[in-house]
Design a protein around this motif. Structure first.
Motif, PDB file in Angstrom:
ATOM      1  N   UNK A   1       0.840  -1.186   0.000  1.00 51.44           N
ATOM      2  CA  UNK A   1       0.000   0.000   0.000  1.00 51.44           C
ATOM      3  C   UNK A   1       0.873   1.233   0.000  1.00 51.44           C
ATOM      4  N   UNK A   2       0.248   2.411  -0.064  1.00 56.16           N
ATOM      5  CA  UNK A   2       1.035   3.598  -0.311  1.00 56.16           C
ATOM      6  C   UNK A   2       0.907   4.723   0.682  1.00 56.16           C
ATOM      7  N   UNK A   3       1.831   5.662   0.554  1.00 50.83           N
ATOM      8  CA  UNK A   3       1.801   6.954   1.237  1.00 50.83           C
ATOM      9  C   UNK A   3       1.148   7.963   0.286  1.00 50.83           C
ATOM     10  N   UNK A   4       0.849   9.126   0.846  1.00 48.35           N
ATOM     11  CA  UNK A   4       0.416  10.294   0.069  1.00 48.35           C
ATOM     12  C   UNK A   4      -0.733   9.939  -0.885  1.00 48.35           C
ATOM     13  N   UNK A   5      -0.671  10.389  -2.130  1.00 41.89           N
ATOM     14  CA  UNK A   5      -1.778  10.157  -3.057  1.00 41.89           C
ATOM     15  C   UNK A   5      -1.755   8.765  -3.691  1.00 41.89           C
ATOM     16  N   UNK A   6      -0.911   7.889  -3.170  1.00 40.96           N
ATOM     17  CA  UNK A   6      -0.959   6.490  -3.586  1.00 40.96           C
ATOM     18  C   UNK A   6      -1.943   5.695  -2.734  1.00 40.96           C
ATOM     19  N   UNK A   7      -2.600   6.345  -1.780  1.00 44.07           N
ATOM     20  CA  UNK A   7      -3.690   5.682  -1.086  1.00 44.07           C
ATOM     21  C   UNK A   7      -3.492   5.545   0.402  1.00 44.07           C
ATOM     22  N   UNK A   8      -4.290   4.657   0.991  1.00 47.56           N
ATOM     23  CA  UNK A   8      -4.252   4.397   2.428  1.00 47.56           C
ATOM     24  C   UNK A   8      -4.704   2.966   2.673  1.00 47.56           C
ATOM     25  N   UNK A   9      -4.337   2.428   3.809  1.00 43.83           N
ATOM     26  CA  UNK A   9      -4.621   1.027   4.086  1.00 43.83           C
ATOM     27  C   UNK A   9      -3.548   0.139   3.483  1.00 43.83           C
ATOM     28  N   UNK A  10      -3.601  -1.142   3.843  1.00 43.80           N
ATOM     29  CA  UNK A  10      -2.620  -2.102   3.360  1.00 43.80           C
ATOM     30  C   UNK A  10      -3.314  -3.403   2.957  1.00 43.80           C
ATOM     31  N   UNK A  11      -2.735  -4.070   1.958  1.00 46.36           N
ATOM     32  CA  UNK A  11      -3.237  -5.363   1.505  1.00 46.36           C
ATOM     33  C   UNK A  11      -2.129  -6.406   1.640  1.00 46.36           C
ATOM     34  N   UNK A  12      -2.503  -7.673   1.435  1.00 43.80           N
ATOM     35  CA  UNK A  12      -1.625  -8.851   1.415  1.00 43.80           C
ATOM     36  C   UNK A  12      -1.386  -9.398   2.836  1.00 43.80           C
ATOM     37  N   UNK A  13      -1.531 -10.731   2.942  1.00 44.26           N
ATOM     38  CA  UNK A  13      -1.236 -11.434   4.180  1.00 44.26           C
ATOM     39  C   UNK A  13      -2.061 -10.932   5.352  1.00 44.26           C
ATOM     40  N   UNK A  14      -1.503 -11.064   6.545  1.00 41.97           N
ATOM     41  CA  UNK A  14      -2.231 -10.660   7.738  1.00 41.97           C
ATOM     42  C   UNK A  14      -2.495  -9.152   7.763  1.00 41.97           C
ATOM     43  N   UNK A  15      -1.626  -8.367   7.101  1.00 42.11           N
ATOM     44  CA  UNK A  15      -1.817  -6.912   7.091  1.00 42.11           C
ATOM     45  C   UNK A  15      -3.075  -6.526   6.328  1.00 42.11           C
ATOM     46  N   UNK A  16      -3.526  -7.391   5.415  1.00 41.53           N
ATOM     47  CA  UNK A  16      -4.738  -7.117   4.661  1.00 41.53           C
ATOM     48  C   UNK A  16      -6.013  -7.327   5.454  1.00 41.53           C
ATOM     49  N   UNK A  17      -5.935  -7.916   6.639  1.00 43.01           N
ATOM     50  CA  UNK A  17      -7.130  -8.160   7.440  1.00 43.01           C
ATOM     51  C   UNK A  17      -7.643  -6.897   8.130  1.00 43.01           C
ATOM     52  N   UNK A  18      -6.727  -6.015   8.519  1.00 47.56           N
ATOM     53  CA  UNK A  18      -7.072  -4.907   9.418  1.00 47.56           C
ATOM     54  C   UNK A  18      -8.192  -4.030   8.878  1.00 47.56           C
ATOM     55  N   UNK A  19      -8.185  -3.752   7.583  1.00 49.04           N
ATOM     56  CA  UNK A  19      -9.180  -2.846   7.019  1.00 49.04           C
ATOM     57  C   UNK A  19     -10.582  -3.436   7.012  1.00 49.04           C
ATOM     58  N   UNK A  20     -10.680  -4.747   7.188  1.00 49.93           N
ATOM     59  CA  UNK A  20     -11.982  -5.419   7.176  1.00 49.93           C
ATOM     60  C   UNK A  20     -12.491  -5.711   8.583  1.00 49.93           C
ATOM     61  N   UNK A  21     -11.841  -5.139   9.591  1.00 45.08           N
ATOM     62  CA  UNK A  21     -12.186  -5.409  10.975  1.00 45.08           C
ATOM     63  C   UNK A  21     -12.478  -4.125  11.747  1.00 45.08           C
ATOM     64  N   UNK A  22     -13.485  -4.185  12.593  1.00 43.15           N
ATOM     65  CA  UNK A  22     -13.740  -3.144  13.595  1.00 43.15           C
ATOM     66  C   UNK A  22     -13.116  -3.588  14.917  1.00 43.15           C
ATOM     67  N   UNK A  23     -12.716  -2.639  15.724  1.00 41.98           N
ATOM     68  CA  UNK A  23     -12.105  -2.948  17.022  1.00 41.98           C
ATOM     69  C   UNK A  23     -13.078  -2.556  18.133  1.00 41.98           C
ATOM     70  N   UNK A  24     -13.392  -3.528  18.969  1.00 39.65           N
ATOM     71  CA  UNK A  24     -14.307  -3.308  20.095  1.00 39.65           C
ATOM     72  C   UNK A  24     -13.538  -3.544  21.391  1.00 39.65           C
ATOM     73  N   UNK A  25     -13.732  -2.652  22.344  1.00 44.74           N
ATOM     74  CA  UNK A  25     -13.117  -2.789  23.660  1.00 44.74           C
ATOM     75  C   UNK A  25     -14.149  -3.298  24.650  1.00 44.74           C
ATOM     76  N   UNK A  26     -13.941  -4.501  25.207  1.00 45.59           N
ATOM     77  CA  UNK A  26     -14.786  -5.025  26.273  1.00 45.59           C
ATOM     78  C   UNK A  26     -14.090  -4.721  27.595  1.00 45.59           C
ATOM     79  N   UNK A  27     -14.411  -3.562  28.157  1.00 47.63           N
ATOM     80  CA  UNK A  27     -13.744  -3.092  29.371  1.00 47.63           C
ATOM     81  C   UNK A  27     -14.139  -4.008  30.527  1.00 47.63           C
ATOM     82  N   UNK A  28     -13.151  -4.571  31.167  1.00 55.18           N
ATOM     83  CA  UNK A  28     -13.398  -5.553  32.210  1.00 55.18           C
ATOM     84  C   UNK A  28     -13.555  -6.958  31.672  1.00 55.18           C
ATOM     85  N   UNK A  29     -13.566  -7.091  30.351  1.00 51.21           N
ATOM     86  CA  UNK A  29     -13.793  -8.399  29.734  1.00 51.21           C
ATOM     87  C   UNK A  29     -12.665  -9.375  29.959  1.00 51.21           C
TER      88      UNK A  29
END
Length: 475
Positions: free
Chosen positions: A444-472
């Motif tokens: 993936x890129x910097x500046x006007x080459x975009x945002x986010x990353x693809x390939x391997x485990x790094x490609x998962x992050x953009x498809x996930x929301x992060x939830x905090x279960x406080x006390x969980x």
């Protein structure tokens, strides 16, 4: 002639609501290779509704269930590599060797790397008393280009499946055949109805409908920076996540101690791969001024030796994907000559002996200055420009003086010096000493080459929301 005038929605092939049709031209023969339907916003509505319904169950699947599904996808996709390769040759003119061993095979490669990443991916993680949970983002709109069609489809579809998302894909109308075969693969592998949907069409209609749709939770787009801006604008009203892999004008810095006889031909070969139609291609070769003549000579010889034409006639480099793009690339070559760059080899004319097809000769320019059009704008064809520099600091400044930041390269015998230069490049990926691609590395890129990353485990992050279960973490 291929007839792909149905869309894949909710687990079946359906007639489109839109009545538009478009012919797909084989750029090798300039003849009609097939026809597709052009979708409408109403077609997108049906596909998104199917994806939304499917998410209720698919978003709750276990890691083991998704691993089993991806393994079936990999198995079916590998068996269909010859079919995908033939389709890619028809739709964008890729020579048989490239279509088979790289273009089609990359779908399997991305699936296999995702399987390996999914086996141990931390969907839950304790931080003190809080349990951090990563959950699927929801319905994803996937918009892909024509230049590496299956590579870019798989780089989006597979992580979406791995993380429990559902999706609507709009492939490029220039190269849609392989996408339809990919839909067949997913169907045969047992992807549940509604999880994957495909709607053909144009960017201003189908792409805009996906990007602006209130029931689409994220959009992943690969294409030009100009089109990426429009996707982001369309998505802004619904504040959905947008990830983009856009244009590039990447620099390959040759340090003074580099083995020019080795790294220059390798750089030319990489830049010309896929007829130069690669967003991350290192199309600016930066050479020490005292070695400019040597680098230009070696580059010219390497480019002139590349056989151009159909595979059956011994060709290794195919045509550009469309007539419009062919005219655009030829215009850039003419512009380079007009602005005073030295044409080492190539030019705007078709290769000798070829009078049909959207072919361009592998072209090398030398004595290029950073202010020339061919040094600043993404040409997206088999054109490499050689820019001289006097100091390493100047080379880094030239490399970074671009609105893009997708890739880069540094070549030299002193590995410590190479790494120091690489660390100063404002770009998402740097190839050190002509290293091989690593499909587990983030792309993936910097500046006007975009945002986010693809390939391997790094490609998962953009498809996930992060939830905090406080006390969980204490429960």
């Amino acid at each position: 002639m291929r007839d792909y005038t149905k869309f894949y929605i909710d687990g079946q092939w359906v007639e489109p609501i839109g009545t538009g049709r478009e012919e797909v031209i084989n750029p090798t023969t300039e003849s009609v290779a097939g026809v597709i339907a052009l979708g409408s916003a109403e077609d997108v509505d049906l596909a998104v509704a199917a994806a939304r319904r499917a998410f209720e169950s698919f978003g709750q699947t276990t890691r083991e269930e998704r691993l089993s599904l991806l393994r079936r996808v990999a198995e079916v996709a590998e068996a269909r590599i010859p079919d995908i390769a033939a389709a890619i040759t028809d739709e964008m003119g890729a020579p048989a060797w490239l279509a088979q061993s790289m273009q089609a095979a990359l779908g399997v490669v991305h699936t296999q790397t995702a399987i390996a990443a999914l086996e141990h991916y931390p969907f839950e993680e304790a931080k003190g008393s809080t349990l951090i949970v990563r959950e699927p983002v929801g319905v994803c709109g996937l918009i892909t280009p024509w230049n590496w069609p299956i590579n870019q489809i798989a780089a989006k579809v597979i992580p979406a499946l791995a993380t429990g998302c559902t999706m609507v894909l709009k492939p490029s109308e220039v190269a849609p055949f392989s996408a339809h075969i990919w839909a067949e693969i997913l169907h045969e592998a047992g992807v549940p109805a509604g999880v994957f949907n495909l709607v053909d069409g144009t960017g201003p209609v189908v792409g805009a409908a996906i990007s602006s749709h209130p029931q689409v939770d994220m959009v992943s787009f690969t294409g030009s920076t100009r089109a990426g801006v429009e996707v982001a604008r369309a998505a802004a009203a619904t504040v959905k996540r947008v990830t983009q892999e856009l244009g590039g004008k990447s620099a390959n810095i040759l340090l003074a101690d580099a083995d020019f006889a080795t790294v220059v031909p390798a750089g030319v070969s990489a830049a010309m791969l896929n007829s130069g139609q690669t967003c991350s291609a290192l199309t600016r070769m930066l050479a020490p001024r005292e070695h400019l003549a040597e680098v230009a000579r070696i580059a010219g010889e390497a480019a002139a030796a590349i056989p151009v034409g159909q595979s059956g006639a011994g060709g290794e480099m195919g045509p550009l994907a469309s007539e419009a793009h062919w005219r655009k690339v030829r215009g850039y070559i003419e512009k380079g000559i007009q602005e005073g760059a030295t044409l080492v080899t190539g030019g705007a004319d078709r290769p000798a002996g070829i009078d049909k097809g959207f072919y361009v000769r592998p072209t090398i320019f030398s004595d290029v200055t950073p202010d020339m059009t061919i040094a600043k704008e993404e040409i997206f064809g088999p054109v490499l420009v050689i820019i001289p520099y006097d100091t390493v600091d100047e080379a880094i400044q030239i490399a970074n003086d671009s609105p893009y930041g997708l890739a880069g390269g540094v070549q030299g015998r002193d590995v410590d010096a190479v790494r120091k230069v690489a660390a100063r490049l404002r770009t998402g990926q740097v190839m050190i000493n002509d290293a091989s691609l690593d499909f587990n590395a983030p792309f993936g890129g910097y500046k006007q080459s975009g945002n986010g990353r693809e390939w391997g485990e790094h490609g998962f992050a953009d498809y996930l929301e992060i939830k905090a279960l406080v006390g969980g973490a204490l429960a």
